[in-house]
Structures are given as structure tokens and as C-alpha cells.
Motif scaffolding. Structure first.
Motif, PDB file in Angstrom:
ATOM      1  N   MET A  51     -17.476  49.454  -1.379  1.00  0.00           N
ATOM      2  CA  MET A  51     -16.282  49.226  -0.554  1.00  0.00           C
ATOM      3  C   MET A  51     -16.314  47.832   0.062  1.00  0.00           C
ATOM      4  O   MET A  51     -15.295  47.149   0.086  1.00  0.00           O
ATOM      5  N   MET A 111      -8.070  52.646  -2.742  1.00  0.00           N
ATOM      6  CA  MET A 111      -8.845  53.199  -1.623  1.00  0.00           C
ATOM      7  C   MET A 111      -8.702  54.715  -1.511  1.00  0.00           C
ATOM      8  O   MET A 111      -9.668  55.413  -1.219  1.00  0.00           O
ATOM      9  N   ALA A 136      -7.984  51.986   4.682  1.00  0.00           N
ATOM     10  CA  ALA A 136      -9.362  52.136   5.174  1.00  0.00           C
ATOM     11  C   ALA A 136      -9.400  53.132   6.329  1.00  0.00           C
ATOM     12  O   ALA A 136     -10.360  53.896   6.462  1.00  0.00           O
ATOM     13  N   MET A 158     -15.062  48.364   4.546  1.00  0.00           N
ATOM     14  CA  MET A 158     -13.891  47.727   3.944  1.00  0.00           C
ATOM     15  C   MET A 158     -13.162  46.859   4.966  1.00  0.00           C
ATOM     16  O   MET A 158     -12.800  45.717   4.678  1.00  0.00           O
TER      17      MET A 158
END
Length: 180
Positions: A17, A63, A122, A137
């Protein structure tokens, strides 16, 4: 007995990430900078009103794809490649000299508006119980916000120098003789 495989898998996920965010926010624009005058960028350039939302949607897909079942079967190889391509298209109006190049004010606004939108997925990852990955992230994408701040700072200083050079009544630089 401690299960090291779970800990190693979590560290690997956090590192993935972080790398993904850092590549999007720093590696892509850094790699584009030396070739910013290349005619290639004119061919792939999109209007900023298309490039920014495209990156936001691609980033959310990458994501959150695993969490909501939208990830392709090919996995991270496909999603990360698509995300990097979207990042290139996103950075073209900021970095490259094309017909879609943004003004100084436009670049600042473009980056400052997009940065929090890129953090929203995120937050979804954090809410899904993967807080280390989500925070990694967000932190890894800080170069995007730092770039926005640096661009704003240089733009404001350039405008101030131009105003001072044109306007004889402008204040002298700090430490200068006010009678000059």
C-alpha cells in the motif's frame, strides 16, 4: 508460539500500500519531469476535468476492489498497472508542456482538490479494519500535498517578484533601503 506468517503478510500488505501511494504521488511525476517537453505527452494528454476524476475512480477501484469484490482475477499486476497509467494521465496537466497544461493557480487548485479525494478510499480501508494499510497509503501520498504546497509557494513568490518589478511603488525587499 507466535505466528510469524500473519505478521509478515501484514507487513507485506502495508509495504504494498505504501509503495502504491508513493509511486502515484512521487515516482510518476518524478519520472515524467525530465521528459516534460516531450511530444509524447501531447498525444496522451487529457483535460484536467477528465484526468483528475479518472484517477480518483481508478484509485478507489484499486484500494477498495478486494474489499467489495470488484478486483480482477489477475490481481495486483493489472490493478497497479492501470493505476500507474491513470497517475501518468493525472500528472500530465501539472508536469508536461501540453495544450492541457494548467496555469500556476490551476495546478495548485488541481492538486489541493484531488489530494483529499484520493485519501477517501484509504479511509474506507481503515474502516474495513485494515488501519495499518490505510494509514500507510495516506502517509505515502503526502508528496502530492507537499508538491501542491511547493507549487503554491513558488507561484506566490513569482507573482510577488513580477509585481515588484512592474510597480515602482511596491515595498522593497526585506532589509532593503526604503528610500531607494
Amino acid at each position: 508460539m507466535i505466528d510469524h506468517s500473519t505478521h509478515t503478510a501484514q507487513l507485506s500488505s502495508v509495504a504494498a500500500m505504501a509503495w502504491s501511494g508513493f509511486a502515484l504521488a512521487a515516482v510518476v511525476p518524478g519520472a515524467m519531469w525530465p521528459s516534460r517537453r516531450s511530444p509524447l505527452w501531447e498525444r496522451v494528454s487529457l483535460p484536467p476535468v477528465v484526468a483528475a476524476p479518472l484517477l480518483v475512480v481508478l484509485h478507489a477501484w484499486v484500494m477498495l476492489g478486494d474489499l467489495v469484490g470488484l478486483a480482477p482475477e489477475a490481481g495486483p499486476l493489472v490493478t497497479e498497472s492501470v493505476l500507474l497509467a491513470g497517475a501518468v494521465l493525472f500528472w500530465v496537466p501539472v508536469v508536461a508542456r501540453t495544450r492541457h497544461r494548467l496555469s500556476d493557480a490551476g495546478r495548485c487548485l488541481y492538486l489541493f482538490l484531488t489530494a483529499p479525494l484520493l485519501d477517501l478510499p484509504a479511509l474506507g480501508v481503515i474502516a474495513a479494519g485494515h488501519s495499518a494499510e490505510g494509514i500507510a497509503m495516506i502517509v505515502a501520498m503526502l508528496p502530492l500535498s507537499i508538491t501542491a504546497a511547493v507549487l503554491t509557494w513558488t507561484w506566490v513568490n513569482r507573482e510577488e517578484r513580477l509585481t515588484t518589478a512592474v510597480d515602482g511603488w511596491a515595498l522593497p525587499p526585506a532589509g532593503g533601503d526604503p528610500r531607494a
